[in-house]
Design an enzyme around this catalytic site. Structure first.
Site, PDB file in Angstrom:
ATOM      1  N   ASP A 173      46.869  39.327  14.601  1.00 27.18           N
ATOM      2  CA  ASP A 173      46.611  37.893  14.459  1.00 27.18           C
ATOM      3  C   ASP A 173      47.421  37.280  13.316  1.00 27.18           C
ATOM      4  O   ASP A 173      47.853  37.984  12.402  1.00 27.18           O
ATOM      5  CB  ASP A 173      45.125  37.648  14.143  1.00 27.18           C
ATOM      6  CG  ASP A 173      44.234  37.909  15.342  1.00 27.18           C
ATOM      7  OD1 ASP A 173      44.718  38.469  16.339  1.00 27.18           O
ATOM      8  OD2 ASP A 173      43.043  37.549  15.271  1.00 27.18           O
ATOM      9  N   HIS A 199      46.249  42.231  11.409  1.00 24.70           N
ATOM     10  CA  HIS A 199      46.985  41.005  11.089  1.00 24.70           C
ATOM     11  C   HIS A 199      48.424  41.361  10.743  1.00 24.70           C
ATOM     12  O   HIS A 199      48.647  42.153   9.814  1.00 24.70           O
ATOM     13  CB  HIS A 199      46.308  40.274   9.919  1.00 24.70           C
ATOM     14  CG  HIS A 199      44.921  39.820  10.254  1.00 24.70           C
ATOM     15  ND1 HIS A 199      43.831  40.672  10.188  1.00 24.70           N
ATOM     16  CD2 HIS A 199      44.444  38.634  10.699  1.00 24.70           C
ATOM     17  CE1 HIS A 199      42.746  40.012  10.562  1.00 24.70           C
ATOM     18  NE2 HIS A 199      43.083  38.782  10.882  1.00 24.70           N
TER      19      HIS A 199
HETATM   20 ZN    ZN Z   1      43.169  34.738  12.259  1.00 24.29          ZN
END
Ligand code: ZN
Length: 450
Positions: A274, A416
């Site tokens: 992400d 991430h």
């Molecule tokens: Zn996020």
């Protein structure tokens, strides 16, 4: 003569009924009245125990069945509640000057839910107040299997699987954090404690034909709110983590994680990244994925795609799946629908311009969404089943350990691609997963594999 006999029979029957329903007493002095009634469920009787003493008012409703252990379990709870209440009243009486204190109140109300006519869930809601103390409301549940005459625990429902518990705990934590009545007073540490994946944290539940209902004591979640938060989860949503006895055949329904029902020995895992793209971290991750011939899913932010369109393009050209993660990473549940759709559409457009393809999935920032939002977003909304917490610890070894601790088939792993430590973790993580026999697939492939 015949008439006389019939009248006599009717009278006897009435007299018999009268005796049966007449008050019984469980103490020498008459301080309470206990009555017993049949319920709509076979072999279940409902007991009502009402105080006759205005100084110690109470009213209790509870079930009894044709099983001594069950009956004892219920009675222990009822009698303990009564004892605690009477002891508190006594203490109040001694403390109060000239009995100024109002007496108090104890009520236990019973709600009953049935699942497939075999499991009865008894939800006992207790309201307790003594003297000037505030009213407290607590809930206790008993799920009774009529056939085996035994109480059922949540672990039976989840196939004794700790991973299933973790998945459920995560979901409940997420739901509680969005619960409007407590959201503003919620204390993060308390929420963490109350939803830690321990069986005892989730022992207050009821099972109905279409949902599993959890009851949370608000005092365990906030410092100010009292009462109970009731969270129903549809059984179809948690179908994959239920033991087979409770599973239903499903078609095309979004679930807490994709089903493991497919008769296959494939072990699948979806790596997801992400908040990118990132000019250094994303290419590093791409090269490790390439080394392992792994496919992954990148949930991109529109404003970053706009800054790094070439990186977004290279993710797409490597064959990875691209998802929409909004333009500016807001908490969607705090926005208007118009703002939400702007977040979605502007990102969709930016990704299309950079890569030539529209994102196929949507992931709301923080996992914060609701049915209303999901209904407005034109692509499937996907959360995750394993949170690596890579943004928090920024430690490659910790990331690998976190995955190892909660790894399960069809896992969707949240990472991430903006932290260098996440890129550092890729080689050891993929080596481990490969050695465990997992194939690296996209989220859509996981969703389709059920
Ligand atoms: Zn996020």
């Amino acid at each position: 003569m015949l008439t006389t006999i019939i009248i006599f029979l009717v009278l006897s029957a009435n007299q018999f009924n009268f005796q049966k329903t007449q008050a019984k007493q469980n103490t020498p002095a008459k301080t309470n009245t206990i009555t017993e009634n049949d319920s709509t469920y076979p072999s279940i009787r409902i007991i009502t125990d009402v105080s006759d003493d205005p100084n110690t008012p109470f009213s209790l409703n509870y079930p009894q069945a044709d099983n001594d252990i069950f009956n004892e379990t219920i009675l222990t709870y009822i009698n303990d509640s009564k004892k605690e209440y009477l002891a508190k009243l006594k203490k109040n009486e001694m403390n109060a000057k000239e009995s100024e204190a109002p007496p108090g109140k104890l009520s236990i109300n019973l709600e009953t839910y049935s699942y497939k006519d075999q499991y009865l869930s008894f939800v006992l809601t207790k309201e307790l107040s003594t003297g000037n103390t505030n009213k407290t409301i607590t809930t206790k549940t008993f799920v009774y299997n009529i056939k085996t005459k035994k109480l059922m625990q949540l672990s039976t429902l989840l196939n004794q699987d700790e991973h299933h518990l973790t998945t459920l705990a995560k979901h409940l934590q997420n739901q509680l954090s969005q619960e409007s009545k407590i959201k503003d007073t919620l204390i993060a540490e308390k929420l963490q404690m109350a939803t830690k994946p321990l069986w005892e944290n989730f022992d207050c539940f009821a099972l109905t034909d279409d949902s599993l209902i959890f009851y949370f004591d608000n005092r365990k979640l906030t410092d100010t709110a009292s009462g109970i938060t009731v969270l129903p989860i549809s059984l179809s949503f948690i179908n994959p983590i239920l033991s087979t006895d409770f599973q239903i055949q499903m078609e095309d329904v979004k679930t807490i994680l994709s089903s493991e029902q497919k008769p296959t020995n494939q072990k699948l895992v979806a790596l997801t990244f992400d908040d990118g793209p990132h000019p250094d971290v994303t290419p590093r991750i791409l090269s490790i994925l390439n080394k392992y011939h792994a496919k992954a899913t990148f949930f991109m932010l529109g404003n970053r795609v706009k800054n790094y369109p070439d990186i977004a393009k290279s993710v797409a050209s490597c064959g990875h799946e691209i998802g929409n993660h909004t333009w500016s990473h807001p908490i969607l549940t705090k926005l208007t629908m118009e703002e939400i759709l702007y977040e979605f559409n502007s990102t969709d457009q930016a990704i299309y311009e950079a890569t030539g393809q529209h994102p196929t999935l949507f992931r709301p920032p923080y996992g914060a969404t609701n049915d209303n939002i999901k209904a407005q977003i034109p692509v499937p909304t996907v959360i995750w089943s394993i949170d690596t917490l890579d943004w928090k610890h920024r430690n490659a070894q910790q990331l690998v350990t976190n995955v190892q601790n909660s790894l399960h088939n069809n896992a969707i792993i949240l990472m991430h691609d903006i932290h260098p430590t996440t890129a550092d973790a890729m080689d050891p993580l993929l080596a481990y997963l490969q050695q465990q026999g997992y194939q690296f697939v996209t989220v859509s492939e996981i969703l389709a594999s059920k």
